[in-house]
Design an enzyme around this catalytic site. Structure first.
Site, PDB file in Angstrom:
ATOM      1  N   HIS A 142      55.422  99.042  83.463  1.00 56.20           N
ATOM      2  CA  HIS A 142      54.288  99.031  84.955  1.00 56.20           C
ATOM      3  C   HIS A 142      53.024  98.310  84.884  1.00 56.20           C
ATOM      4  CE1 HIS A 142      52.499  99.528  89.089  1.00 56.20           C
ATOM      5  NE2 HIS A 142      54.220 100.049  89.284  1.00 56.20           N
ATOM      6  N   ASP A 156      53.724 107.183  80.765  1.00 55.16           N
ATOM      7  CA  ASP A 156      53.848 107.126  81.901  1.00 55.16           C
ATOM      8  C   ASP A 156      55.085 108.076  82.968  1.00 55.16           C
ATOM      9  OD1 ASP A 156      54.066 106.394  84.428  1.00 55.16           O
ATOM     10  OD2 ASP A 156      53.802 104.298  84.625  1.00 55.16           O
ATOM     11  N   GLN A 209      58.123 107.700  87.373  1.00 53.89           N
ATOM     12  CA  GLN A 209      59.204 108.137  87.630  1.00 53.89           C
ATOM     13  C   GLN A 209      59.763 109.248  87.296  1.00 53.89           C
ATOM     14  OE1 GLN A 209      61.021 105.917  89.754  1.00 53.89           O
ATOM     15  NE2 GLN A 209      59.450 104.781  89.713  1.00 53.89           N
ATOM     16  N   LYS A 241      55.349 109.865  95.030  1.00 50.04           N
ATOM     17  CA  LYS A 241      57.195 109.706  94.802  1.00 50.04           C
ATOM     18  C   LYS A 241      57.832 110.532  94.311  1.00 50.04           C
ATOM     19  CE  LYS A 241      55.820 105.377  92.252  1.00 50.04           C
ATOM     20  NZ  LYS A 241      55.872 104.234  92.809  1.00 50.04           N
ATOM     21  N   CYS A 296      55.679  95.081  90.172  1.00 51.66           N
ATOM     22  CA  CYS A 296      54.437  95.532  89.155  1.00 51.66           C
ATOM     23  C   CYS A 296      55.181  95.486  87.222  1.00 51.66           C
ATOM     24  CB  CYS A 296      54.174  96.557  89.491  1.00 51.66           C
ATOM     25  SG  CYS A 296      53.618  97.049  91.721  1.00 51.66           S
TER      26      CYS A 296
HETATM   27  C1  PLP Z   1      56.505 103.431  86.315  1.00 47.43           C
HETATM   28  C2  PLP Z   1      55.425 103.624  87.228  1.00 47.43           C
HETATM   29  N1  PLP Z   1      54.056 103.677  86.358  1.00 47.43           N
HETATM   30  C3  PLP Z   1      53.232 103.553  87.436  1.00 47.43           C
HETATM   31  C4  PLP Z   1      53.191 103.490  88.897  1.00 47.43           C
HETATM   32  C5  PLP Z   1      52.172 103.650  89.678  1.00 47.43           C
HETATM   33  O1  PLP Z   1      52.205 104.945  91.009  1.00 47.43           O
HETATM   34  P1  PLP Z   1      51.177 104.443  91.771  1.00 47.43           P
HETATM   35  O2  PLP Z   1      51.344 103.613  92.491  1.00 47.43           O
HETATM   36  O3  PLP Z   1      51.674 105.802  92.270  1.00 47.43           O
HETATM   37  O4  PLP Z   1      49.769 104.870  91.000  1.00 47.43           O
HETATM   38  C6  PLP Z   1      54.297 103.109  89.191  1.00 47.43           C
HETATM   39  C7  PLP Z   1      55.008 103.658  90.775  1.00 47.43           C
HETATM   40  O5  PLP Z   1      55.250 102.329  91.491  1.00 47.43           O
HETATM   41  C8  PLP Z   1      55.867 103.233  88.661  1.00 47.43           C
HETATM   42  O6  PLP Z   1      56.844 103.090  89.124  1.00 47.43           O
END
Ligand code: PLP
Ligand code: PLP
Lengths: 135, 408, 408, 135
Positions: free
Chosen positions: C122, C199, C202, C225, C365
């Site tokens: 992401h 990370d 998810q 999430k 993203c």
């Molecule tokens: C794999 C992953 N990493 C990071 C994020 C970023 O999360 P947040 O928007 O809550 O900072 C997301 C969410 O879209 C994600 O799916």
């Protein structure tokens, strides 16, 4: 309000026991809590048998920190160092006998922490705290 | 008509009693209570249309995005921004100030430059500048307050030399209450080419704010001190400066394009908003602004002048009370810090809590100011729209009682 | 027993209908809906005991502080942290990753060092590392995925050389669904002395998480999430690393002492939490963890394996659908991205919205991954505890309908 | 679902009008929307009287962006450059005749923005956008 600070707390605050510095001494440690400005130093004179012959405290602060230090001093006189190590947070709170919120907890426990840091020879109370309460 | 009793009915928390004593909440300077309309706005979002914003092509997300961006526009208008694109959502005033420190400060400050702050700053408007100074080699200079707690303008002027590249100061002190002569300070700073960062954490909730009239370059403030949910704040910045600044936090939503080896940034304000924002909290802040607008910020200020004037008078007549800051309510806000004889502020706060009166005790995140005043802590009562003179009376009476307990 | 119908009754938003069609919410990968218990926890705080935390010596503040810190402990236990002091509240996973990038990265990375990420990251776990690389002179290397969307372990191993100081990777891809072999990857990275940043945005909502078993150094995740309010996330970090790191944001609450010329930092975790935190949102995240614990994370995972398996099977039988990532539901999570003939994902999402089905369309993203796959966008259905096979059927039927409209 | 994309949108999408590149041309501009990959180029041939003699578009994208480009081309033929400058967001939305959400708005307006950037000679649409919508 009248019941909040029981008479014995106010008594220890107004007439602290064993207040002063001790010469000679075998242990001395001082810490201050920057948030409220409380400052406590504890001096101990421990003999060869590991008995605390005399303990005094000095410094200034709120009623809770001063009363709890004064009560702790009463307890320490003549106690063995080993037993002093075992004095717990709960013992201090029992001495005070009133409910203590999270912020005041630091006031209540300052003297105990100074004592333990003095005994264990730590300069940084925070290390001790860190180790103590992972949960 | 500013009807405090009607206002109070809008705040569920204020309906509480403990041991038959109604809550006297005098800690709005730390964080304000929330009206039903804000609580409802939060609730409605979670129950009816919650979804992530900006990219979703379905009704929930479009509605959430729309409400989120509408809230931004409301807040931008509340401070009279020239454009909603100048309004960046953050967690709190602290993050807003850090954003400027990291993004503008690290990029534009160098050895030999000076950052000028005042001696009454909250840690949030001091420590970030210490850090920037440490990293860039810039110097940090401290403009003093006078003995009556006002900014020392003569000293301020004398410290403005061409090495000063950034001036950061509070518009309203959270300890002394002092309202600084911001327009004049900003104009003087601009004369020597410095940019100006205004800490509006205390002022925006309590005064009409007009960034165009102020002519400042950045304004930081928090939602939670102005009736909004926790977890939301804002940075307003002049568009021409924001446009040139590198992003601060990076990740999703703040980008235009991402490739393995580089990325390009989104337009303002999203360039500074990385990841999923505090969606519901921003919407709640919009509802808070609606509530304040309905009262009118001039009326809010007028109410506080009156109440603070009453408090300064009433409290100064309590034996042993020493009030910090000016006694002129026109020159200050409703944060009234004081000492009370020998009674430690912590003890005092505990005693007042037993009467269901909530005040703050400590250094209020302004330790250097307390050091300067030669005290390690003070007690603070701070007022907002829902406070009334009777509550000041209850505070004063309880102080008398505390004195008796401690035989002061 | 995992009773989806009972679970659905806990989510007010899912009771909605539009034009007689119940909402099919298939965008939990972007953000999840909230159960009544979380909404209630938020509401109760604002109505009953809201106040700023940590310094207040009165009942409201003590209660708020207590609930706030209790939430921290719950969340720390949820990921099996060794200590609650390792759990830092942030706004979202993005801020968590930026915290590591700024505080650990800028301090410890140098020219000649390598940062290793994967090609399915992401933007939140890619762009911050690009920025750190740019500022420190370190190199960014990209470990590839295989044709079936799994991490290419042979390539990963071959890229682990002593210049690699930090490995950052997702435990579950938000596009391919891929679950990476994190334990093995971490052990290999540790062999060459690199630190590991996982990370978990998810994975934490969907899988049992055990940071001690994983043996990673940092884990970033978001509250929104995993049933929690918006505006809250967390960073877990190994205590020995956090203790050595400089603070990131500075200001109130994260300090021990402040003087005009220097400051000292508070203990963990508060050293990394500057200013008024997202109090109510953290408490809400605690309630979310309670809800997930009551279901059991093993059961949550089992439900998603079954539902994802059903979806992979059902959707792949729709003419024109091409699913991204592995077809083995044991190796992936419930984010199922796909393309649908020539129909642009944006058009598809609009068509599905007309049927009250919420999916996501775009690059989610993860633009570099889409570039690599040779597509500019994809459609994505993502599942959570409240989704059921009938909803997959409705999606599949609507795809057939869309094909007819577009005469695919 | 059937009513969402009216027949005329699908018709323009399947059979775009004036699609192609124009040689010679007096104006050419291209932009792409990285979020969805839509890409549109517009070529204009403007004569000395400031009249658009011919306009074409090329590129690819979703039905909304392609249909709105095609409809815009129909409108432009023979129009004066001055009038073309006045074509508004509202005109485009009227052409499409269906409700457009915030995300799809970028698809719907891409061709208009390419047109304006081409006419005003801007490389960066974002500058134009920035100026346009302060409120
Ligand atoms: C794999 C992953 N990493 C990071 C994020 C970023 O999360 P947040 O928007 O809550 O900072 C997301 C969410 O879209 C994600 O799916
Ligand atoms: C003057 C001033 N500045 C900054 C802050 C920091 O605000 P926050 O904690 O919301 O970041 C405060 C709040 O305590 C304040 O009073």
């Amino acid at each position: 309000m009248d019941d909040l600070y029981r008479e014995n707390i106010l008594d220890h605050y107004r007439n602290p026991r064993f207040k002063g510095v001790l010469e000679p001494h075998t242990h001395r440690h001082k810490e201050h809590n920057p948030v409220c400005g409380d400052e406590i130093q504890i001096d101990l004179l421990v003999n060869d048998d590991g008995i605390i012959e005399k303990a005094t405290f000095s410094g200034h602060g709120c009623a809770i920190s001063q009363a709890s230090a004064s009560m702790l001093m009463e307890q320490l006189q003549g106690m063995s160092l080993e037993d002093a190590k075992k004095i717990s947070k709960e013992d201090i709170l029992e001495n005070l006998g009133i409910p203590i919120g999270p912020v005041r907890m630091k006031c209540a426990l300052l003297s105990l922490k100074v004592l333990k840091a003095g005994i264990y020879g730590l300069d940084q109370l925070s290390d001790l705290e860190d180790e103590e309460d992972d949960w | 008509m500013f009807d405090v009793d009607a206002i109070r009915r809008d705040f569920p928390v204020l309906q509480q009693q403990t041991n038959g004593k109604p809550l006297v909440y005098l800690d709005s300077g730390a964080s304000s209570q929330k009206p039903q309309s804000v609580i409802d706005a939060v609730d409605a979002c979670y129950r009816e249309y919650y979804a992530n914003v900006h990219r979703g092509i379905y009704d929930l997300s479009e509605k959430a995005s729309d409400e989120f961006e509408k809230a931004r526009k409301k807040i931008a208008r509340f401070i009279n921004a020239k454009s909603w694109r100048e309004l960046i959502f953050t967690r709190n005033a602290t993050e807003s100030l850090n954003l400027v420190a990291y993004s503008w400060g690290l990029e534009n400050l160098h050895r030999g430059d000076t950052i000028l702050v005042t001696d009454m700053e909250h840690h949030a408007n001091l420590v970030p500048w210490q850090q920037v100074a440490r990293r860039t080699g810039a110097k940090l200079a401290i403009a003093p307050t006078t003995a009556d707690g006002l900014l020392d303008m003569a000293a301020y002027k004398s410290m403005l030399n061409p090495s000063v590249k950034l001036v950061a100061f509070t518009l309203m002190s959270n300890v002394l209450g002092t309202i600084t002569p911001a327009r004049e300070m900003i104009a003087l700073a601009h004369e020597i080419g410095a940019i100006t960062v205004v800490d509006g954490a205390q002022s925006v909730p309590h005064l009409p704010t007009d960034v165009q009239a102020l002519d400042c370059d950045f304004l930081a403030f928090s939602g939670h001190k102005m009736l909004a949910p926790s977890g939301i704040g804002a940075l307003w910045g002049r568009k021409s400066l924001l446009a040139e600044m590198p992003p601060f936090l990076t990740g999703g939503d703040m980008i235009k394009e991402v490739h393995f080896d580089h990325a390009e940034w989104n337009q303002l304000p999203w360039k500074f908003e990385a990841g999923t924002p505090a969606i519901v909290q921003a919407i709640g802040m919009g509802a808070a602004v609606d509530y304040l607008n309905a009262l009118g910020m001039d009326a809010v200020r007028q109410h506080e002048i009156e109440l603070t004037g009453y408090a300064l008078d009433r409290l100064s007549r309590v034996e042993g009370v020493k009030i910090l800051g000016t006694m002129n309510p026109e020159l200050r806000g409703g944060a009234v810090a004081f000492t009370f004889g020998d009674i430690h502020p912590h003890d005092l706060a505990s005693m007042l809590n037993a009467e269901n009166i909530a005040i703050r005790a400590g250094h209020h995140c302004a330790q250097p100011l307390h050091d300067k005043l030669g005290i390690s802590a003070s007690a603070r009562a701070s007022f907002y729209i829902y406070n009334k003179p009777e509550e000041v009376d209850r505070l004063a009476e309880s102080l008398d009682k505390a004195r008796q307990v401690f035989s002061l």
